[in-house]
Design an enzyme around this catalytic site. Structure first.
Site, mmCIF file in Angstrom:
data_model
loop_
_atom_site.group_PDB
_atom_site.id
_atom_site.type_symbol
_atom_site.label_atom_id
_atom_site.label_comp_id
_atom_site.label_asym_id
_atom_site.label_seq_id
_atom_site.Cartn_x
_atom_site.Cartn_y
_atom_site.Cartn_z
ATOM 1 N N GLY A 12 0.772 -1.239 0.000
ATOM 2 C CA GLY A 12 0.000 0.000 0.000
ATOM 3 C C GLY A 12 0.800 1.285 0.000
ATOM 4 O O GLY A 12 0.321 2.304 0.506
ATOM 5 N N THR A 13 1.998 1.270 -0.609
ATOM 6 C CA THR A 13 2.735 2.542 -0.651
ATOM 7 C C THR A 13 2.034 3.558 -1.557
ATOM 8 O O THR A 13 2.092 4.759 -1.311
ATOM 9 C CB THR A 13 4.197 2.354 -1.113
ATOM 10 O OG1 THR A 13 4.209 1.822 -2.436
ATOM 11 C CG2 THR A 13 4.959 1.437 -0.174
ATOM 12 N N ASN A 14 1.360 3.062 -2.596
ATOM 13 C CA ASN A 14 0.602 3.994 -3.449
ATOM 14 C C ASN A 14 -0.615 4.538 -2.707
ATOM 15 O O ASN A 14 -0.966 5.713 -2.867
ATOM 16 C CB ASN A 14 0.199 3.318 -4.759
ATOM 17 C CG ASN A 14 1.337 3.301 -5.757
ATOM 18 O OD1 ASN A 14 1.673 4.324 -6.336
ATOM 19 N ND2 ASN A 14 1.972 2.144 -5.914
ATOM 20 N N ILE A 93 -8.443 -9.986 -10.549
ATOM 21 C CA ILE A 93 -8.906 -9.589 -11.889
ATOM 22 C C ILE A 93 -10.344 -9.073 -11.781
ATOM 23 O O ILE A 93 -11.195 -9.698 -11.147
ATOM 24 C CB ILE A 93 -8.892 -10.812 -12.847
ATOM 25 C CG1 ILE A 93 -7.502 -11.439 -12.909
ATOM 26 C CG2 ILE A 93 -9.434 -10.446 -14.232
ATOM 27 C CD1 ILE A 93 -6.478 -10.669 -13.700
ATOM 28 N N LEU A 94 -10.602 -7.936 -12.406
ATOM 29 C CA LEU A 94 -11.966 -7.390 -12.421
ATOM 30 C C LEU A 94 -12.617 -7.731 -13.759
ATOM 31 O O LEU A 94 -12.040 -7.482 -14.816
ATOM 32 C CB LEU A 94 -11.926 -5.877 -12.216
ATOM 33 C CG LEU A 94 -11.397 -5.429 -10.850
ATOM 34 C CD1 LEU A 94 -11.172 -3.932 -10.826
ATOM 35 C CD2 LEU A 94 -12.350 -5.848 -9.735
ATOM 36 N N ASN A 108 -5.869 2.698 -12.923
ATOM 37 C CA ASN A 108 -4.861 1.777 -12.402
ATOM 38 C C ASN A 108 -3.478 2.388 -12.602
ATOM 39 O O ASN A 108 -3.263 3.151 -13.536
ATOM 40 C CB ASN A 108 -4.951 0.447 -13.174
ATOM 41 C CG ASN A 108 -3.922 -0.562 -12.708
ATOM 42 O OD1 ASN A 108 -3.757 -0.809 -11.507
ATOM 43 N ND2 ASN A 108 -3.200 -1.164 -13.655
ATOM 44 N N HIS A 110 0.385 1.336 -13.391
ATOM 45 C CA HIS A 110 1.208 0.216 -13.868
ATOM 46 C C HIS A 110 2.670 0.672 -13.901
ATOM 47 O O HIS A 110 2.963 1.758 -14.411
ATOM 48 C CB HIS A 110 0.741 -0.226 -15.265
ATOM 49 C CG HIS A 110 1.525 -1.392 -15.759
ATOM 50 N ND1 HIS A 110 1.296 -2.676 -15.321
ATOM 51 C CD2 HIS A 110 2.577 -1.465 -16.614
ATOM 52 C CE1 HIS A 110 2.165 -3.493 -15.887
ATOM 53 N NE2 HIS A 110 2.939 -2.786 -16.682
#
Ligand code: GRF
Length: 200
Positions: A12-14, A93-94, A108, A110
């Site tokens: 969870g650094t983002n 996966i969504l 998202n 990446h």
């Protein structure tokens, strides 16, 4: 105010970068209103708790099929009034049911310059391993919309990061996070929240 959900699976650094941006008044109209983890042990959940943000664990394995999972996730987010979904190291996966429920409202991050080193199988350290194996001298990060194609939605922001002599996948991953991801994700989130606010 635009209600944002952050979906996580790991450290969870983002998510932390988003929390810090919000505390610094740099998330525009956005308010992080919910954190959803696909993993009950994710450290990201501790970060949410420390910041006083409600969280939920919704795991793919608790549902009979992907469609049921998509429906449950969308239902939870709609109940909370979530307007923008930010994937920040989310590894489940969504499927189309979820993507349809939040069409053009899912983004998202990446860790490469799309269209390089992206798509199925390119996640975590694998992305940086592939970049080093290819021998690129510049990599970076991309924030993009999420559609049915893995890492295939339109690009919102990108930032380049130089590969350095002696880089390992781990050192490169860290530099891409520090120099690109933690800056881009809050910036893109703020931009979109302001757009959503204007449109509503
Ligand atoms: C980041 O490298 C992100 O680009 C990728 O997964 C990683 C998540 O890291 N999608 P963290 O959980 O935010 O620390």
């Amino acid at each position: 105010m635009v209600k944002v959900a952050v979906l996580v699976s790991g450290g969870g650094t983002n998510l932390q970068a988003l929390i810090d941006a919000q505390a610094a008044g740099k998330l525009g109209c956005g308010k992080i209103s919910l954190v959803v983890s696909s993993n009950a042990k994710a450290y990201a959940l501790t970060r949410a708790e420390q910041a006083g943000i409600p969280s939920a664990v919704i795991r793919r394995k608790d549902y009979a099929c992907g469609e049921d999972y998509d429906v449950a996730l969308a239902k939870k987010l709609k109940e909370e009034g979530i307007q923008l979904v930010v994937l920040a190291g989310f590894l489940s996966i969504l499927g189309p049911k979820f993507i349809d429920a939040y069409r053009d409202r899912i983004i998202n991050i990446h860790p490469s310059l799309i269209p390089s080193f992206c798509g199925d199988g390119f996640y975590g350290l694998k992305v940086h391993e592939a970049a080093l194996a290819y021998g690129v001298k510049v990599t970076g990060a991309t924030v993009h919309f999420v559609n049915e194609i893995t890492d295939g939605g339109s690009i919102i922001l990108q930032k380049a990061v130089y590969v350095e002599e002696g880089d390992t996948p781990e050192t490169l991953q860290r530099r891409v996070m520090e120099q690109a991801e933690w800056e881009l994700l809050p910036k893109a989130t703020a931009m979109l929240c302001d757009k959503i606010q204007e449109a509503e």
